[in-house]
Design a protein around this motif. Structure first.
Motif, PDB file in Angstrom:
ATOM      1  N   ILE A  87       0.773  -1.089   0.366  1.00 13.48           N
ATOM      2  CA  ILE A  87       0.446   0.235  -0.349  1.00 13.48           C
ATOM      3  C   ILE A  87       1.056   1.563  -0.398  1.00 13.48           C
ATOM      4  N   SER A  88       2.082   1.155   0.644  1.00 11.38           N
ATOM      5  CA  SER A  88       2.639   2.392   1.122  1.00 11.38           C
ATOM      6  C   SER A  88       4.296   2.131   0.972  1.00 11.38           C
ATOM      7  N   THR A  89       4.705   2.289   0.387  1.00  7.07           N
ATOM      8  CA  THR A  89       6.903   1.962   0.785  1.00  7.07           C
ATOM      9  C   THR A  89       7.896   2.640   0.034  1.00  7.07           C
ATOM     10  N   PRO A  90       7.610   3.976   1.388  1.00  5.56           N
ATOM     11  CA  PRO A  90       8.225   5.378   1.080  1.00  5.56           C
ATOM     12  C   PRO A  90       9.687   5.269   1.180  1.00  5.56           C
ATOM     13  N   ALA A  91      10.517   6.143   0.216  1.00  2.75           N
ATOM     14  CA  ALA A  91      11.637   5.345  -0.039  1.00  2.75           C
ATOM     15  C   ALA A  91      12.605   5.512   1.254  1.00  2.75           C
ATOM     16  N   PRO A  92      14.008   5.312   1.621  1.00  6.18           N
ATOM     17  CA  PRO A  92      14.700   5.578   2.353  1.00  6.18           C
ATOM     18  C   PRO A  92      15.243   7.259   2.583  1.00  6.18           C
ATOM     19  N   ARG A  93      15.583   7.542   2.786  1.00  8.22           N
ATOM     20  CA  ARG A  93      16.193   8.337   3.165  1.00  8.22           C
ATOM     21  C   ARG A  93      17.948   8.840   2.730  1.00  8.22           C
ATOM     22  N   TYR A  94      18.710   9.471   1.691  1.00  6.30           N
ATOM     23  CA  TYR A  94      19.513   8.849   1.555  1.00  6.30           C
ATOM     24  C   TYR A  94      20.994  10.431   2.634  1.00  6.30           C
ATOM     25  N   PRO A  95      21.792   8.922   3.262  1.00  7.09           N
ATOM     26  CA  PRO A  95      22.684   9.774   4.711  1.00  7.09           C
ATOM     27  C   PRO A  95      23.408  10.687   3.791  1.00  7.09           C
ATOM     28  N   ALA A  96      23.711  12.314   4.255  1.00  6.76           N
ATOM     29  CA  ALA A  96      23.992  13.218   4.269  1.00  6.76           C
ATOM     30  C   ALA A  96      25.445  13.128   3.795  1.00  6.76           C
ATOM     31  N   ASP A  97      25.597  12.255   4.371  1.00  5.37           N
ATOM     32  CA  ASP A  97      28.120  11.881   4.024  1.00  5.37           C
ATOM     33  C   ASP A  97      28.160  10.596   3.148  1.00  5.37           C
ATOM     34  N   ALA A  98      27.277  10.360   2.708  1.00  2.27           N
ATOM     35  CA  ALA A  98      27.080   9.392   1.699  1.00  2.27           C
ATOM     36  C   ALA A  98      26.840  10.309   0.454  1.00  2.27           C
ATOM     37  N   LEU A  99      25.834  11.531   0.391  1.00  4.02           N
ATOM     38  CA  LEU A  99      25.714  11.947  -0.717  1.00  4.02           C
ATOM     39  C   LEU A  99      26.644  12.546  -1.434  1.00  4.02           C
ATOM     40  N   ARG A 100      27.199  13.173  -0.292  1.00 10.44           N
ATOM     41  CA  ARG A 100      28.114  14.244  -0.566  1.00 10.44           C
ATOM     42  C   ARG A 100      29.066  13.563  -1.085  1.00 10.44           C
ATOM     43  N   ALA A 101      29.527  12.174  -0.393  1.00 10.18           N
ATOM     44  CA  ALA A 101      30.603  11.846  -0.968  1.00 10.18           C
ATOM     45  C   ALA A 101      30.285  10.918  -2.709  1.00 10.18           C
ATOM     46  N   GLY A 102      28.701  11.064  -2.405  1.00  8.28           N
ATOM     47  CA  GLY A 102      28.923  10.358  -3.966  1.00  8.28           C
ATOM     48  C   GLY A 102      29.060   8.821  -4.068  1.00  8.28           C
ATOM     49  N   THR A 103      28.447   8.344  -2.919  1.00 11.68           N
ATOM     50  CA  THR A 103      28.452   6.333  -2.200  1.00 11.68           C
ATOM     51  C   THR A 103      27.115   5.556  -3.120  1.00 11.68           C
ATOM     52  N   ALA A 160      13.251   3.001   6.801  1.00 12.44           N
ATOM     53  CA  ALA A 160      12.865   3.019   5.757  1.00 12.44           C
ATOM     54  C   ALA A 160      11.557   1.534   5.787  1.00 12.44           C
ATOM     55  N   VAL A 161      11.959   0.872   5.957  1.00 13.92           N
ATOM     56  CA  VAL A 161      11.264  -0.411   5.939  1.00 13.92           C
ATOM     57  C   VAL A 161       9.882  -1.026   7.246  1.00 13.92           C
ATOM     58  N   LYS A 162      10.601  -0.108   8.311  1.00 12.81           N
ATOM     59  CA  LYS A 162       9.660  -0.307   9.250  1.00 12.81           C
ATOM     60  C   LYS A 162       8.028   0.648   9.027  1.00 12.81           C
ATOM     61  N   ARG A 163       7.639   1.955   7.721  1.00 12.71           N
ATOM     62  CA  ARG A 163       6.706   2.839   7.890  1.00 12.71           C
ATOM     63  C   ARG A 163       6.617   2.099   6.399  1.00 12.71           C
ATOM     64  N   TRP A 164       6.954   0.474   5.693  1.00  5.11           N
ATOM     65  CA  TRP A 164       5.920   0.341   4.580  1.00  5.11           C
ATOM     66  C   TRP A 164       4.731  -0.090   5.532  1.00  5.11           C
ATOM     67  N   LYS A 165       3.440  -0.492   4.096  1.00  3.28           N
ATOM     68  CA  LYS A 165       1.497  -1.164   4.465  1.00  3.28           C
ATOM     69  C   LYS A 165       2.013  -1.601   3.436  1.00  3.28           C
ATOM     70  N   PHE A 166       1.146  -2.752   3.774  1.00  6.80           N
ATOM     71  CA  PHE A 166       1.144  -3.754   3.354  1.00  6.80           C
ATOM     72  C   PHE A 166      -0.822  -4.297   3.040  1.00  6.80           C
ATOM     73  N   GLU A 167      -1.790  -4.891   2.633  1.00  9.30           N
ATOM     74  CA  GLU A 167      -2.739  -4.962   2.572  1.00  9.30           C
ATOM     75  C   GLU A 167      -3.120  -6.277   3.573  1.00  9.30           C
ATOM     76  N   PRO A 168      -3.872  -6.003   4.239  1.00  6.98           N
ATOM     77  CA  PRO A 168      -3.616  -7.649   5.343  1.00  6.98           C
ATOM     78  C   PRO A 168      -3.734  -8.636   5.007  1.00  6.98           C
ATOM     79  N   VAL A 169      -2.853  -9.855   5.380  1.00  9.17           N
ATOM     80  CA  VAL A 169      -3.046 -10.655   5.074  1.00  9.17           C
ATOM     81  C   VAL A 169      -3.183 -11.622   6.625  1.00  9.17           C
ATOM     82  N   SER A 170      -3.422 -13.166   5.779  1.00 13.55           N
ATOM     83  CA  SER A 170      -4.612 -14.559   6.797  1.00 13.55           C
ATOM     84  C   SER A 170      -3.573 -14.905   8.086  1.00 13.55           C
ATOM     85  N   ALA A 171      -1.904 -14.809   7.674  1.00 12.34           N
ATOM     86  CA  ALA A 171      -0.877 -15.578   8.202  1.00 12.34           C
ATOM     87  C   ALA A 171       0.062 -14.711   7.772  1.00 12.34           C
ATOM     88  N   PRO A 172       0.878 -13.809   9.238  1.00  7.03           N
ATOM     89  CA  PRO A 172       2.041 -13.691   9.019  1.00  7.03           C
ATOM     90  C   PRO A 172       3.223 -13.657   7.773  1.00  7.03           C
TER      91      PRO A 172
END
Length: 337
Positions: A259-275, A312-324
């Motif tokens: 239902i919702s899978t927001p992208a993770p935030r890009y770490p600032a240090d890695a972004l500045r370093a182009g990693t 990021a994955v902790k904020r993801w949402k899926f449709e309800p399922v019958s079992a985990p």
């Protein structure tokens, strides 16, 4: 006392006799001389060859001059001193020039006791030069005077005693100087030994501090190695566990609809370093469609994007399922992606 000392006492008690003798010698009426006071001269060691009893200057004078000077010396109580200007020397010179003059002999006889007393006093104060001079006068007046041997012996013994005392004092000063030098040398050696011991202690303390620092550095390095090994072992165990865990059933994984899978935030240090990189995570979705647990299975590069991927994955949402349902997802990180 000797016969001479007894005679001196008699003449001191009968001054009229001395007055008559002196008047006959000088041809004038003159007062009797008072008893002399021994001159205060410092003790001294006489020369090896004493001077003549009567000085050459006195010997060269004429009889009348000698009589006048002798009378003046008596009036001024210069009976036997100072040397070269005293009554007994003048009368001895007169006796040499007028050997038959009874008044001169009488005057010398009267002056002898005073000279003996003065000689005794010079020995008492260790004035050996003056003692020798007076003994020479006594001997010239009467070479058979009973007191002469005792006075001469007293001078000789006194000089030897004084010389011995002087030598002892010199030896004592020398010994004291040697002891002081030795004491100073001992103090210097003790100080040097103390300084050497202090330097040794300082060196030992510095060496101990160096060894302690090396030990602490070694412990820190060993702890760092153990921590790195533990992390590597944990990562290897996680990878092994992930490899052993069977993959989620295709049907169950396919049944998940996001239902919702927001992208993770890009770490600032890695972004500045182009990693760039990616993270493989394992998530478990509950029956209500929320992520109930998550963990990193693999990350490239390690520990750069892990935290943001899990957040990021902790904020993801899926449709309800019958079992985990447990599944895996790969999150990619690319600058400008």
């Amino acid at each position: 006392m000797s016969h001479v000392n007894t005679k001196a006492k008699v003449r001191l008690l009968a001054p009229l006799t001395l007055v008559v003798a002196l008047a006959a010698c000088s041809g004038k009426d003159e007062p009797a001389p008072a008893a002399p006071t021994a001159p205060a001269t410092p003790a001294a060691t006489p020369a090896a060859t004493p001077a003549p009893a009567v000085s050459a200057k006195v010997q060269s004078m004429g009889t009348e001059e000698l009589r006048d000077l002798a009378s003046k010396a008596l009036r001024e109580n210069r009976m036997y001193a100072p040397a070269g200007d005293n009554a007994i020397e003048y009368y001895l010179a007169l006796r040499d020039k007028t050997p038959d003059d009874a008044s001169v002999k009488s005057a010398l006889t009267d002056l002898l006791p005073y000279t003996l007393i003065a000689a005794e006093q010079s020995l008492g104060r260790e004035d050996f030069a003056e003692g020798q001079r007076l003994v020479a006068l006594i001997e010239k007046v009467d070479a058979t005077a009973p007191a002469l041997p005792r006075l001469k012996t007293g001078i000789t013994n006194g000089m030897q005693t004084a010389l011995k005392r002087t030598q002892e004092e010199t030896d004592k000063v020398k010994k004291d100087a040697e002891n002081k030098t030795k004491q100073l040398a001992d103090q210097q050696r003790q100080q040097q030994a103390s300084e050497a011991e202090a330097a040794k202690q300082i060196a030992a303390q510095q060496d101990a501090a160096r060894r302690e620092s090396e030990r602490q550095d070694g412990e820190r390095q060993a702890a760092a190695r153990r921590e790195a090994e533990q992390r590597q072992q944990a990562a290897a165990a996680a990878q092994a566990a992930a490899a052993r865990q069977p993959a989620a059933a295709p049907a169950a994984a396919a049944a998940l609809r996001a239902i919702s899978t927001p992208a993770p935030r890009y770490p600032a240090d890695a972004l500045r370093a182009g990693t760039s990189g990616e993270v493989l995570v394992e998530i478990t979705v509950g029956t209500d469609g929320s992520v109930t647990s998550s963990r990193v299975l693999r990350a490239t590069p390690a520990r750069v994007f892990d935290r943001e991927a899990l957040n990021a994955v902790k904020r993801w949402k899926f449709e309800p399922v019958s079992a985990p349902v447990t599944t895996r997802r790969t999150l990619s990180f690319a600058p400008g992606g």
